[in-house]
Motif scaffolding. Structure first.
Motif, PDB file in Angstrom:
ATOM      1  N   HIS A  86       1.216  -1.356   0.452  1.00  0.00           N
ATOM      2  CA  HIS A  86       0.396  -0.090   0.229  1.00  0.00           C
ATOM      3  C   HIS A  86       0.990   0.847  -0.285  1.00  0.00           C
ATOM      4  CE1 HIS A  86      -3.234  -2.438   0.933  1.00  0.00           C
ATOM      5  NE2 HIS A  86      -2.459  -3.304   1.939  1.00  0.00           N
ATOM      6  N   LEU A  88       0.369   5.311  -0.100  1.00  0.00           N
ATOM      7  CA  LEU A  88      -0.512   6.500   0.945  1.00  0.00           C
ATOM      8  C   LEU A  88       0.216   7.315   0.542  1.00  0.00           C
ATOM      9  CD1 LEU A  88      -2.144   3.814   3.204  1.00  0.00           C
ATOM     10  CD2 LEU A  88      -2.831   3.868   1.268  1.00  0.00           C
ATOM     11  N   GLU A  92      -2.875  14.694  -3.944  1.00  0.00           N
ATOM     12  CA  GLU A  92      -3.511  14.384  -5.251  1.00  0.00           C
ATOM     13  C   GLU A  92      -1.716  14.997  -6.408  1.00  0.00           C
ATOM     14  OE1 GLU A  92      -6.065  13.823  -6.891  1.00  0.00           O
ATOM     15  OE2 GLU A  92      -8.045  13.664  -5.683  1.00  0.00           O
ATOM     16  N   CYS A  95      -0.032  12.109  -5.635  1.00  0.00           N
ATOM     17  CA  CYS A  95      -0.082  11.031  -5.778  1.00  0.00           C
ATOM     18  C   CYS A  95      -0.240  10.879  -7.400  1.00  0.00           C
ATOM     19  CB  CYS A  95      -2.120  10.633  -5.711  1.00  0.00           C
ATOM     20  SG  CYS A  95      -2.973   8.778  -5.931  1.00  0.00           S
ATOM     21  N   HIS A 108      -1.806  -0.643  -8.363  1.00  0.00           N
ATOM     22  CA  HIS A 108      -2.932  -0.747  -7.923  1.00  0.00           C
ATOM     23  C   HIS A 108      -2.508  -0.381  -6.894  1.00  0.00           C
ATOM     24  CE1 HIS A 108      -1.011  -4.340  -7.772  1.00  0.00           C
ATOM     25  NE2 HIS A 108      -1.738  -4.703  -6.925  1.00  0.00           N
ATOM     26  N   ARG A 111      -2.693   4.987  -3.760  1.00  0.00           N
ATOM     27  CA  ARG A 111      -3.948   5.981  -3.226  1.00  0.00           C
ATOM     28  C   ARG A 111      -4.074   6.635  -2.498  1.00  0.00           C
ATOM     29  NH1 ARG A 111      -8.834   1.091  -1.151  1.00  0.00           N
ATOM     30  NH2 ARG A 111     -10.816   3.589  -1.291  1.00  0.00           N
ATOM     31  N   ASP A 115      -8.814   8.206   1.315  1.00  0.00           N
ATOM     32  CA  ASP A 115     -10.095   7.727   0.545  1.00  0.00           C
ATOM     33  C   ASP A 115     -10.170   6.973   1.899  1.00  0.00           C
ATOM     34  OD1 ASP A 115      -9.102   8.810  -1.715  1.00  0.00           O
ATOM     35  OD2 ASP A 115      -8.555   7.023  -2.677  1.00  0.00           O
ATOM     36  N   TYR A 116      -9.029   6.533   2.710  1.00  0.00           N
ATOM     37  CA  TYR A 116     -10.001   5.432   4.131  1.00  0.00           C
ATOM     38  C   TYR A 116     -10.834   6.305   4.820  1.00  0.00           C
ATOM     39  CZ  TYR A 116      -7.500   2.501   1.768  1.00  0.00           C
ATOM     40  OH  TYR A 116      -6.961   1.333   0.830  1.00  0.00           O
ATOM     41  N   SER A 123     -10.400  15.084   0.812  1.00  0.00           N
ATOM     42  CA  SER A 123      -9.738  14.007  -0.196  1.00  0.00           C
ATOM     43  C   SER A 123      -8.005  13.775   0.264  1.00  0.00           C
ATOM     44  CB  SER A 123     -10.289  13.747  -2.107  1.00  0.00           C
ATOM     45  OG  SER A 123      -9.132  15.447  -2.135  1.00  0.00           O
TER      46      SER A 123
END
Length: 162
Positions: A86, A88, A92, A95, A108, A111, A115-116, A123
């Motif tokens: 993961h 994190l 943005e 990201c 994938h 994130r 988001d959690y 966000s």
């Protein structure tokens, strides 16, 4: 048992991502889950490599019983995309930087951390670097909520059985 590897990422790795690392480590320690996770943080830029977290971040975290002084800033490297389960991001922009440099087969894993915590209706974890002390408190509030949501998601998905 294979550990769940989590990497928190912001721009310079001296405010938000080390705070998230410290909060999450404290969170899992308090829930007897520390042996289940491997946690780290990094930045998308190399501005502060080797530096300890911002003193204001350390102070705000320490007031909540979280110690950050042992963390040292580092830059995300190519191996991180393969190693961590993961990745994190705090916002943005970071990201997007991660997606740009990440091999397709690992995208994938990336994130936004918030988001959690959809109940926050936010966000991004805002960068407190140029603000006052309140910004560091706000970061702590946000990453605490996202940490809880992240653990709940892992439990719901059956990744975490504790």
């Amino acid at each position: 048992m294979r550990k769940i590897k989590v990497l928190f990422v912001c721009m310079g790795n001296i405010c938000r991502s080390p705070t998230a690392e410290g909060v999450f480590n404290t969170f899992i320690l308090n829930r007897n889950l520390a042996d289940v996770f491997e946690v780290d943080s990094a930045g998308t830029h190399a501005y502060h490599v080797g530096d300890a977290p911002d003193l204001r971040a350390q102070k705000a975290a320490r007031e909540r019983g979280i110690e950050l002084k042992h963390i040292r800033a580092r830059k995300v490297n190519t191996a991180d995309f393969e190693v961590f389960d993961h990745i994190l991001a705090m916002d943005e922009e970071n990201c997007a930087i991660l997606f740009e440099s990440c091999p397709d087969e690992y995208r994938h894993k990336i994130r936004l951390f918030l988001d959690y915590a959809p109940h926050l209706r936010q966000s991004e974890v805002p960068d407190p670097y140029y603000g006052g002390a309140y910004g560091f408190e706000r970061v702590l509030d946000l990453v605490e909520a996202a940490s809880e949501g992240f653990i709940e998601t892992l439990q719901r998905e059956g990744v975490l059985t504790s």
